[in-house]
Design a protein around this motif. Structure first.
Motif, short mmCIF file in Angstrom:
data_model
loop_
_atom_site.label_atom_id
_atom_site.label_comp_id
_atom_site.label_asym_id
_atom_site.label_seq_id
_atom_site.Cartn_x
_atom_site.Cartn_y
_atom_site.Cartn_z
N LYS A 1 2.25 -10.59 1.41
CA LYS A 1 0.91 -11.09 1.11
C LYS A 1 0.49 -12.11 2.17
O LYS A 1 1.33 -12.77 2.79
CB LYS A 1 0.88 -11.75 -0.27
CG LYS A 1 0.98 -10.76 -1.42
CD LYS A 1 0.85 -11.47 -2.75
CE LYS A 1 0.86 -10.47 -3.90
NZ LYS A 1 0.74 -11.15 -5.22
N ILE B 1 -4.77 -14.09 -0.92
CA ILE B 1 -4.89 -15.34 -1.67
C ILE B 1 -5.69 -16.33 -0.81
O ILE B 1 -5.47 -16.43 0.40
CB ILE B 1 -3.51 -15.96 -1.96
CG1 ILE B 1 -2.58 -14.95 -2.62
CG2 ILE B 1 -3.64 -17.21 -2.85
CD1 ILE B 1 -1.12 -15.34 -2.58
N GLU C 1 -1.91 -15.46 2.68
CA GLU C 1 -2.67 -16.54 2.04
C GLU C 1 -3.31 -17.38 3.13
O GLU C 1 -2.70 -17.66 4.16
CB GLU C 1 -1.77 -17.41 1.17
CG GLU C 1 -2.51 -18.58 0.54
CD GLU C 1 -1.74 -19.26 -0.58
OE1 GLU C 1 -2.32 -20.15 -1.24
OE2 GLU C 1 -0.56 -18.91 -0.80
N MET D 1 1.48 -17.58 5.14
CA MET D 1 0.48 -18.58 4.79
C MET D 1 -0.14 -19.13 6.06
O MET D 1 0.56 -19.69 6.91
CB MET D 1 1.08 -19.71 3.96
CG MET D 1 0.04 -20.75 3.57
SD MET D 1 0.72 -22.11 2.58
CE MET D 1 0.97 -21.28 1.04
N MET E 1 -6.50 -20.42 -0.66
CA MET E 1 -6.13 -21.72 -1.20
C MET E 1 -7.25 -22.71 -0.96
O MET E 1 -7.57 -23.02 0.19
CB MET E 1 -4.85 -22.24 -0.56
CG MET E 1 -4.46 -23.64 -1.06
SD MET E 1 -3.27 -24.47 0.02
CE MET E 1 -1.79 -23.58 -0.42
N GLU F 1 -6.00 -20.06 -5.32
CA GLU F 1 -5.04 -21.15 -5.53
C GLU F 1 -5.73 -22.46 -5.22
O GLU F 1 -6.60 -22.54 -4.35
CB GLU F 1 -3.84 -20.96 -4.60
CG GLU F 1 -2.79 -22.06 -4.70
CD GLU F 1 -1.60 -21.81 -3.81
OE1 GLU F 1 -0.86 -22.78 -3.50
OE2 GLU F 1 -1.39 -20.64 -3.39
#
Length: 308
Positions: free
Chosen positions: A208, A229, A210, A180, A231, A260
């Motif tokens: 993954k 992803i 993000e 992330m 956010m 997200e």
């Protein structure tokens, strides 16, 4: 994965790592670091105690509670299943019999406070998780409700477990579970594109990526760079709906990604953000500042004898 889905394949206890029982040993050591003076008073005569549920909520934390008492020489027989909802009876004693615990008096009292604290906290998280999931489903939201990594140091495994029992997604378990990239990562690296490229270089195909974004333009850059992803962080409810719809239309057939939304979401405002262009709603409100489910452990009366 919801608790109902998980139990189709086996107990959630099967998720727990080999280290979880050692963690319980440290909790017991913290509570009794030297002599157990009160334990000397009661001795080791066999006793039976009842675990009472004194407030409404979802039962969660069964394997932890059972192991706490096992390490103190006791056994637990559960009368209510993990994930079940107990309500405070309108008639009778105003409490629900949840489990029967047997063992030496000293062991019961050694484990009592650690076990009750854990069960109350884990059940509170499961209850808050289930309440929000059910509210979102009633409102027509079909995506995922996830907890965050804003957990209590040393207690994360219990808090994440409670989310799962309550039907919420646990998001990433730790820094190694997913890459992330938040604002500080991006600022430190120089740009979203550079940060994503560096993450891909070390994360490989298995992890993954993000990226936390503050605008639709930043989301476009992250998607173009290959983020899995994006956010949308601290957007307004209306801003989320506009940005999510625009991103879906703009990248349709070009990139696959999840959206997200996060940032200050609670049960009283989440409906301003919930729409089915959003794949994931993440919140810390299901595990930070949640109410406890009240339990008590009482040694059954009529068992008192003079300690040896």
């Amino acid at each position: 994965m919801s608790s109902d889905q998980a139990t189709q394949h086996g107990s959630l206890e099967n998720l727990l790592p080999p280290s979880w029982k050692a963690q319980i040993t440290t909790w017991l050591a913290e509570d009794t670091p030297s002599f157990d003076y009160a334990g000397f008073v009661v001795g080791d005569h066999p006793r039976t105690a009842t675990l009472w549920g004194k407030s409404a909520g979802v039962i969660a934390g069964v394997p932890f509670f059972t192991e706490i008492f096992k390490q103190c020489g006791c056994t637990v027989e559960w009368h209510a299943a993990e994930g079940s909802y107990i309500d405070r009876p309108k008639d009778g004693p105003g409490k629900t019999k949840v489990a029967t615990v047997t063992g030496p008096a000293r062991g019961l009292l050694l484990a009592e406070r650690v076990g009750l604290n854990l069960l109350a906290r884990c059940s509170g998280i499961a209850t808050a998780s289930r309440n929000m999931v059910q509210s979102l489903r009633k409102a027509g939201y079909e995506g995922i409700l996830a907890g965050t990594r804003k957990t209590t140091p040393g207690f994360r495994i219990v808090e994440k477990y409670g989310m799962l029992v309550g039907g919420a997604d646990q998001h990433r378990m730790d820094l190694s579970s997913m890459i992330m990239l938040k604002d500080n990562h991006v600022w430190s690296r120089g740009s979203i594109t550079e940060a994503v490229q560096a993450a891909k270089m070390v994360g490989g195909f298995a992890l993954k990526i993000e990226v936390e974004v503050q605008s639709e333009a930043e989301a476009d850059e992250a998607i173009e760079a290959g983020a899995d992803i994006v956010m949308l962080d601290n957007f307004t409810g209306e801003g989320v709906k506009i940005a999510a719809k625009s991103l879906r239309e703009k990248w349709k057939g070009k990139r696959q990604f999840l959206i997200e939304v996060s940032g200050g979401l609670r049960e009283d405002n989440v409906f301003d953000y919930a729409n089915n262009d959003i794949d994931i709603i993440s919140t810390s409100s299901i595990h930070q500042g949640t109410s406890y489910v009240d339990f008590s452990l009482k040694i059954d009366p009529g068992q008192a004898t003079k300690a040896a």
